[in-house]
Write an enzyme that holds these catalytic residues in place. Structure first.
Site: not given
Length: 374
Positions: A190-192
């Site tokens: 879910a990180k950039p």
């Protein structure tokens, strides 16, 4: 509607991702394959540092730095009170003491005035030795690294930039993961910039530190993994994850960072005067790991979240509990007056759907729903 739509991203780049994964499967080079070195080189070039050292996850990236810097019992490490648990956890894990610092009400990042107060207090008490500052680039916005680096130099402290959420952000063109003595990031999905499992990386310009980290992450290896010159850990990024990240890094550079910033502008325009929206300081760029609004109080925040859920709009609260109130730190003594901002934020923040594949109509739907509830 998805809070973070990884499915749409995959469908857009399905061909490239499938080919990249299949190449690894065909080569059967699952650990230390060529894709890992390609990724490290590309990441170092993007961030503009000499070295990128990949590892198993973002938490272990920070842990490896604590090991490399010999942080231990009796040392004080300064971290923000409003962040994910791992930033404080890795400090206690190595036996040192985390000193939590309140955050700025506007940026959500470490308050530099309160940081100085915390350092001075530790020095005055004389029980611990100040060693490291860990500023977090929360929700994608870089911390006030310019001021933090000045403070670190004044007190002879190391700086570890926790950019788990901040990859892609920048200050006056200088990118996140390039500040301080070293920086870390996470490739949690879910990180950039996320992979399809766990992964992390460390960034530094220090030749000796890079060499030491490459040893520590593979059982303290010397010339080979069977020549063990120190006690280390097993913390490697596997080749399949590197292959996925190589595809996703291209997408991130080509359009995803720009896309989330366009979505941020639409959100701010539609929610102006309705709720408190994120403020990005002049010269800063956020990679918007989260788009986080502030509500007047907990009752209204919880009411909005419940109503949004009822109509199929996801939202999240980051974070429901400050670091200093986590049970794992319950043996430590805290003064609640030191954490006024963090305590309030935990009761009033709400993160809305945010990702590069969010349509303008989706954003308008979210904003109209919030306006109607209020």
């Amino acid at each position: 509607m998805e809070f973070r739509d990884l499915k749409s991203q995959y469908l857009k780049y399905k061909k490239e991702i499938d080919i990249a994964i299949n190449n690894v499967l065909m080569n059967a080079d699952f650990i230390g394959g060529k894709e890992v070195k390609v990724l490290e080189d590309r990441l170092a070039e993007y961030v503009d540092v000499k070295y990128c050292i990949s590892c198993a996850n973002g938490t272990e990236a920070m842990t490896l730095l604590m090991m490399a810097w010999d942080i231990k019992e009796g040392d004080a490490v300064f971290a923000p009170d409003f962040t994910f648990f791992s930033t404080g956890e890795i400090v206690s894990f190595c036996g040192a003491t985390p000193i939590f610092v309140d955050v700025d009400n506007v940026t959500f990042n470490m308050d530099t005035i309160k940081l100085v107060e915390a350092i001075e207090k530790v020095i005055e008490e004389g029980k611990l030795k100040p060693k490291v500052i860990i500023p977090v680039d929360l929700f994608g916005l870089p911390a006030n690294h310019i001021e933090i680096i000045k403070i670190a130099k004044k007190y002879d402290l190391l700086v570890l930039e926790d950019a788990a959420q901040g990859f892609g952000g920048s200050i006056n063109g200088k990118r996140a993961c390039s500040f301080g003595d070293a920086a870390t990031t996470s490739f949690f999905p879910a990180k950039p910039l996320g992979c399809y499992g766990d992964g992390g990386a460390i960034f530094t310009n220090d030749d000796n530190l890079a060499k030491l980290l490459n040893s520590l992450k593979v059982h303290g290896k010397g010339e080979s993994k069977y020549d063990n010159v120190r006690i280390g850990v097993n913390s490697r990024l596997d080749t399949i994850q590197a292959a996925v990240l190589n595809v996703k890094l291209t997408a991130f550079i080509e359009h995803e960072l720009e896309d989330v910033n366009q979505i941020y502008k639409i959100y701010n325009e539609k929610l102006n005067g309705v709720v408190e929206t994120p403020i990005i300081p002049e010269g800063y760029i956020s990679s918007f790991a989260q788009y986080t609004i502030k509500l007047p109080d907990k009752y209204i925040r919880d009411k909005i979240q419940l109503r949004l859920k009822e109509i199929g709009i996801p939202s999240m609260v980051y974070y429901v509990k400050p670091m200093h109130k986590q049970e794992a730190f319950s043996k430590m003594k805290f003064n609640e007056e030191d954490f006024v901002v963090t305590n309030k934020l935990c009761d009033t923040v709400l993160s809305l759907p945010m990702h590069p594949y969010l349509s303008k109509n989706d954003v308008i739907e979210v904003c109209d729903a919030i306006s109607a509830i209020l």
